[in-house]
Design an enzyme around this catalytic site. Structure first.
Site, PDB file in Angstrom:
ATOM      1  N   GLU A 103      -0.317   4.780   2.541  1.00 53.55           N
ATOM      2  CA  GLU A 103       1.067   4.319   2.662  1.00 53.55           C
ATOM      3  C   GLU A 103       1.098   2.895   2.128  1.00 53.55           C
ATOM      4  O   GLU A 103       0.685   1.958   2.804  1.00 53.55           O
ATOM      5  CB  GLU A 103       1.526   4.381   4.122  1.00 53.55           C
ATOM      6  CG  GLU A 103       1.491   5.773   4.726  1.00 53.55           C
ATOM      7  CD  GLU A 103       2.347   6.770   3.970  1.00 53.55           C
ATOM      8  OE1 GLU A 103       3.253   6.336   3.210  1.00 53.55           O
ATOM      9  OE2 GLU A 103       2.127   7.973   4.117  1.00 53.55           O
ATOM     10  N   CYS A 113       7.415  -2.994   4.228  1.00 53.40           N
ATOM     11  CA  CYS A 113       7.051  -2.304   2.987  1.00 53.40           C
ATOM     12  C   CYS A 113       8.256  -1.635   2.343  1.00 53.40           C
ATOM     13  O   CYS A 113       8.253  -1.380   1.139  1.00 53.40           O
ATOM     14  CB  CYS A 113       5.949  -1.280   3.247  1.00 53.40           C
ATOM     15  SG  CYS A 113       6.366  -0.010   4.469  1.00 53.40           S
TER      16      CYS A 113
END
Length: 471
Positions: free
Chosen positions: A212, A246
């Protein structure tokens, strides 16, 4: 105990427990939720200590409630997720009594390498999926959030045996050794550059990996968007955790004729939410001096290359005289591709604005860069929206808002290409951390003879082959 010995102990316990009952999985999930709930205040204090200041309300939302939500979702659905899944078998085997199905079996021990930006949530989200799938878990916490890591290490033993859930802390050397362990699955959340090293380390053991990562997630303001609504929602997503997300909108694409309206909207929204910053308990600091300097250097680089930078500082506070690492929102206009902040993921309260003429130009601008983790589109034109969805590739999409797709537990969360590989959350996380074992039960009759599969071959086999290859 060394981390290799800890892995060996967890794997031995995992194998001894097979098959892992639904009751055992629910028990671990329940204890995981209790661990976070019982120590919510302590975790919030440690988060603020690690960041220099972090909004307590934000921590309760993103790291406490945000950790318990995926656990609660898994508790509700794990029995259905784990059920045997019937599959079809080729004609006429089903008629003759043959059966096929998939059983979802725990992989064993899952390694989780967690980042610093949400150091509770991005531990417990993967733990929820791994526990639902029946696994044991080892977690490597971030060296940038030592206080939060210390809380995990202090309280975990009250809820879990070390061979169920354990925490490992330390710097890059520990992280490298952790990634090189022969886990049954490894999940890493963090920067793309480090993700490459993780993948190399895991390759020696053929460990399956979920990455991720990040990337430059664009927000596209469509030609018929509600500018006031879009600017407010972009500002909320950009300033949450001071942009250290993110999935934060990394830059905004806006029709040239609406650029000023967007900038005005962003300024008004940021001012309304944060009329002051330095003493504002709702606004979070940049994590450390190195990242604060990085962001400042990138602003200097952009300014030196011709950018106009508008700082949203409603109370005219003196940030230079402060010893805090709080940084106001910086809106950057007239950006060019050679600026560092247009080449790297920003991860802070800096928002470049990119003008475009026509939606195809906006799409082309997105597609020139690496595939992002998230993409956001604002607009009322269904055809334009469909074109953006069809012509761009990203890990996930939120329409008419930013970031929110990550909060939907029944949607897979993951990147694509440089923004990651694999996904988790909900049933997709359960399946990521499970081995889908195919099981075929043959019919009682002699199928090999009936189909001509036994030598010497003859007409029966020829007939079987003709049936399978005919158009």
């Amino acid at each position: 105990m060394t981390i290799a010995a800890l892995l060996a102990a967890q794997r031995a316990a995992a194998m001894a427990e097979l098959p892992v009952t639904i009751a055992a999985r629910k028990d671990r999930l329940t204890r995981a939720a209790a661990m976070i709930r019982d120590h919510a205040g302590r975790f919030c204090d440690s988060l603020s200590e690690d960041f220099g200041h972090r909004s307590r309300d934000q921590s309760m939302l993103t790291d406490i409630a945000g950790s318990i939500a995926p656990i609660t979702h898994a508790l509700k659905h794990v029995e259905r997720w784990a059920a045997r899944e019937r599959r079809a078998v080729q004609f006429p085997l089903g008629l003759l009594g043959a059966r096929g199905w998939v059983e979802y079996q725990p992989k064993g021990v899952v390694g989780v390498i967690a980042p610093w930006n949400f150091p509770v949530n991005l531990v417990m989200g993967p733990v929820a999926g791994a526990f639902a799938a029946g696994n044991r878990v080892m977690v490597k916490t971030s060296e940038f959030t030592p206080a939060t890591a210390a809380v995990f290490e202090a309280v975990a033993g009250d809820y879990f045996a070390a061979d169920e859930l354990s925490f490992v802390s330390g710097g890059p050397e520990v992280g490298q050794a952790f990634a090189a362990l022969p886990f049954d699955h490894l999940l890493f959340t963090g920067a793309t550059g480090i993700g490459r090293h993780i993948l190399h380390a895991a390759a020696d053991n053929l460990t399956p990996v979920t990455l991720e990562l990040g990337g430059k997630s664009p927000a596209i303001v469509g030609t018929h968007a509600d500018i006031a609504q879009a600017s407010e929602r972009i500002a909320i997503g950009k300033m949450l955790n001071a942009g250290q997300i993110c999935l934060a909108p990394d830059y905004v694409l806006v029709p040239a004729a609406q650029e000023q309206a967007l900038v005005d909207g962003l300024t008004a929204a940021a001012t309304a939410m944060y009329p002051t910053l330095l003493a504002n308990p709702d606004y979070t600091s940049v994590i450390n001096d190195r990242h604060h300097r990085r962001l400042t250097d990138w602003l200097d680089d952009a300014r030196g290359k011709g950018a106009r930078i508008e700082t949203v500082n409603p109370a005219n506070e003196d940030f230079g005289a402060s010893n805090s690492r709080k940084m106001p929102l910086h809106i950057v206009r007239d950006v060019t591709d050679d600026m560092t902040l247009m080449q790297e993921e920003i991860f802070g309260p800096i928002l470049p604005i990119v003008r475009y003429e026509g939606i195809d130009a906006a799409i082309a601008r997105v597609n020139r860069g690496p595939r992002p983790l998230g993409l956001y589109y604002f607009g009322r034109d269904a055809g334009e929206r469909r074109r953006v969805l069809d012509r761009t590739v990203s890990g996930g999409v939120t329409l008419d808002d930013v970031v929110f797709h990550v909060s939907m537990e029944d949607l897979p969360f993951g990147g694509v290409g440089p923004s990651g590989m694999g996904s988790y959350h909900g049933i997709d996380g359960f399946r990521t951390f499970s081995h889908a074992k195919a099981v075929f039960k043959q019919a009682r009759i002699d199928v090999a003879k009936l189909a001509g599969l036994k030598p010497p071959y003859g007409r029966a086999l020829a007939a079987s082959v003709r049936r399978q290859i005919k158009e």
